[in-house]
Enzyme design. Structure first.
Site, PDB file in Angstrom:
ATOM      1  N   GLU A 179       0.353   9.333  -9.010  1.00  9.08           N
ATOM      2  CA  GLU A 179      -0.657   8.744  -8.128  1.00  9.08           C
ATOM      3  C   GLU A 179      -1.969   9.536  -8.067  1.00  9.08           C
ATOM      4  O   GLU A 179      -3.053   8.932  -8.067  1.00  9.08           O
ATOM      5  CB  GLU A 179      -0.082   8.559  -6.720  1.00  9.08           C
ATOM      6  CG  GLU A 179       0.868   7.371  -6.572  1.00  9.08           C
ATOM      7  CD  GLU A 179       2.294   7.680  -6.971  1.00  9.08           C
ATOM      8  OE1 GLU A 179       3.171   6.842  -6.717  1.00  9.08           O
ATOM      9  OE2 GLU A 179       2.534   8.768  -7.545  1.00  9.08           O
ATOM     10  N   GLU A 189      10.019   7.592  -5.791  1.00  8.75           N
ATOM     11  CA  GLU A 189      10.116   7.508  -4.336  1.00  8.75           C
ATOM     12  C   GLU A 189      11.380   6.774  -3.903  1.00  8.75           C
ATOM     13  O   GLU A 189      12.034   7.164  -2.920  1.00  8.75           O
ATOM     14  CB  GLU A 189       8.858   6.834  -3.775  1.00  8.75           C
ATOM     15  CG  GLU A 189       7.591   7.606  -4.161  1.00  8.75           C
ATOM     16  CD  GLU A 189       6.414   7.340  -3.248  1.00  8.75           C
ATOM     17  OE1 GLU A 189       6.162   8.169  -2.362  1.00  8.75           O
ATOM     18  OE2 GLU A 189       5.759   6.299  -3.448  1.00  8.75           O
TER      19      GLU A 189
END
Length: 279
Positions: free
Chosen positions: A153, A133
């Site tokens: 995730e 990210e």
């Protein structure tokens, strides 16, 4: 190579911040913990971005990490989740800031107040979860040939909510973005290059020299022009064509009226290096 003019630790040692002329070098400094972001690192990185944004002398930032194995393997969940959920009290003033500032995560991933100065990432190893990210928040992305990228995730029952669900499908073709977003196996540096996630792949021994090269090239440009280019690219990304072109013309006109624009054309005529002031 630029000579360092200001070298220090930002909020202790989890984040190192160094000024080299018009460059800011930010280093994630927890190699023993896969350069994951604990409370200290969250606050330190947020503060580092704020300084890059506020310091007119800084024209470009480089973000990298210590060691040769991991760029960043996301957040140190055992450290920060208990703070955010209230199951652990803050033990330091830094942790108190992390606990009480809901925008820290946005600041770290450059989701909040925009940063229009160019950012180069020198990805020295695995970039997983929050590491991938963070990469998406940078502009020129240089990866060591053993680097990996992934968003695991969903395997943990959570989502990559630090920007990836919005950014990745705008930065990559849909099928490539979804391959990463849906929690598949990490992609290699070579796959990331083919997808367009990174700019270049090179041996780890050449990584920082290449980052220094790009930082030198970028920091030699007119800073107002650089910021106008990045501002236009970010602000018009989802605008209709007519609105985007109108915004672009406004930025171009503003830069053309600057002292730097006059200096650049004058230096070109005089066959010398321009002396840009950011004015």
């Amino acid at each position: 190579m630029c000579v360092a003019t200001d070298v220090r630790n930002t909020t202790m040692s989890a984040i190192l911040f160094e000024k080299r002329g018009h460059q800011a070098w930010i280093t994630l400094n927890r190699p023993e913990a896969k350069n994951t972001l604990n409370g200290e690192a969250f606050v330190g990185l947020a503060d580092a971005w704020d300084e890059v944004r506020a310091d007119d002398n800084i024209r470009v930032a480089v973000v990298t990490a210590a060691g040769e194995q991991d760029f960043c393997c996301g957040g140190d969940l055992g450290d920060v989740i208990p703070l955010w959920t209230g199951t652990r009290e803050a033990a330091t003033p830094l942790e108190e800031r992390l606990k009480n500032d809901p925008l820290i995560s946005d600041k770290v991933m450059l989701k909040g107040e925009p940063l229009y100065k160019p950012v180069i990432s020198a990805i020295n190893g695995r970039a997983l979860g929050g590491g991938t990210e963070l990469v998406q928040a940078t502009d020129i992305r240089l990866a060591a040939d053993h680097a990996q990228f992934g968003l695991p995730e969903p395997k943990l029952g959570i989502v990559p909510g630090a920007g990836s669900m919005v950014r990745l499908t705008r930065q990559l073709p849909w099928a490539h973005a979804m391959k990463i977003l849906l929690g598949g196996a990490p992609v290699s540096a070579q796959e990331a290059l083919a997808m367009g996630l990174v700019s270049e792949v090179l041996p780890i021994g050449e990584l920082l020299a290449r980052a220094e090269h790009y930082a030198e090239v970028v920091s030699a440009q007119a800073p107002l022009a650089l910021q106008a280019i990045k501002r236009t690219a970010l602000e018009t990304h989802t605008q209709p064509w007519a609105e985007a072109f109108q915004f672009e013309m406004g930025q171009a006109a503003e830069v053309m009226m600057s002292k730097d624009a006059r200096e650049g054309t004058k230096a070109f005529r005089e066959k010398r290096t321009p002396d840009f002031k950011g004015q």
